[in-house]
Design a protein around this motif. Structure first.
Motif: not given
Length: 207
Positions: A2-9, A151-158
């Motif tokens: 949530t933090a990753y996609f909320g902030l960046l996207d 579909d971008r979970y692997p990106e965020a996790m990595a």
């Protein structure tokens, strides 16, 4: 996530932005503030009590913190945001959202991640009466629904795994030891602000 996609996207975070995070000592808020710092933002966190605000600054690297439980909350908000706010990452809703809207910079982005102040509200949900600031400041408000980014979970996790491994990102957990009967009381800690970081119930081993 949530933090990753909320902030960046959704928040379209850029280096040098002023970022305000409510519920900053919670699971999502503590991650959001740290990710903003990693990306070169000036980060102000809103949390309840001196212990939590110390954690934000001293342990997690926030630039400043605001204690919403103090009577001078609005004065703190104005003092800590002299340059106004480019991204407001909101986990709380209610009056904190309403007051934060008054501190938006031109073109600001408000990310609605949650509204913990309203989930246990027996009365009608309190919405923002200061919403016209979005008009005056040419700002936007949008929610972050994490499944939309599946579909971008692997990106965020990595990426977050790398930040954890190199010490830029700290995982904050508040662990309660008990059994399954402890779950309701543990869950209620979320609505009273007793937890710092991700609230975890660790079940005791049953022989």
């Amino acid at each position: 996530m949530t933090a990753y996609f909320g902030l960046l996207d959704v928040g379209r975070l850029a280096a040098g932005d002023v970022v305000l995070v409510s519920g900053a000592a919670g699971a999502v808020g503590s991650a959001a503030g740290q990710l903003a710092r990693i990306k070169g933002a000036h980060v102000i966190g809103i949390a309840g009590g001196p212990e939590k605000t110390r954690v934000l600054v001293d342990r997690l690297g926030f630039s400043a913190a605001i204690d919403y439980k103090r009577d001078d909350f609005l004065d703190q908000l104005r003092d800590r945001t002299p340059r106004y706010v480019d991204v407001f990452f909101d986990n709380v809703g209610g009056d904190i959202l309403n007051q934060a809207l008054t501190r938006l910079a031109r073109g600001a982005r408000v990310v609605i991640s949650g509204a913990i102040s309203q989930y246990d509200n027996a009365d009608a949900v309190v919405g923002p009466s200061n919403y016209l600031t979005l008009l005056y400041r040419s700002a936007s408000m949008a929610g972050v629904a994490v499944p939309a980014f599946a579909d971008r979970y692997p990106e965020a996790m990595a990426q977050m795994s790398r930040w954890l491994a190199d010490g830029q990102l700290t995982s904050v957990e508040d662990t309660v030891h008990g059994d399954i009967e402890t779950f309701p009381a543990t869950l209620r800690r979320l609505f009273t602000g007793k937890n710092t970081g991700k609230l975890v119930l660790e079940l005791e081993h049953q022989a």
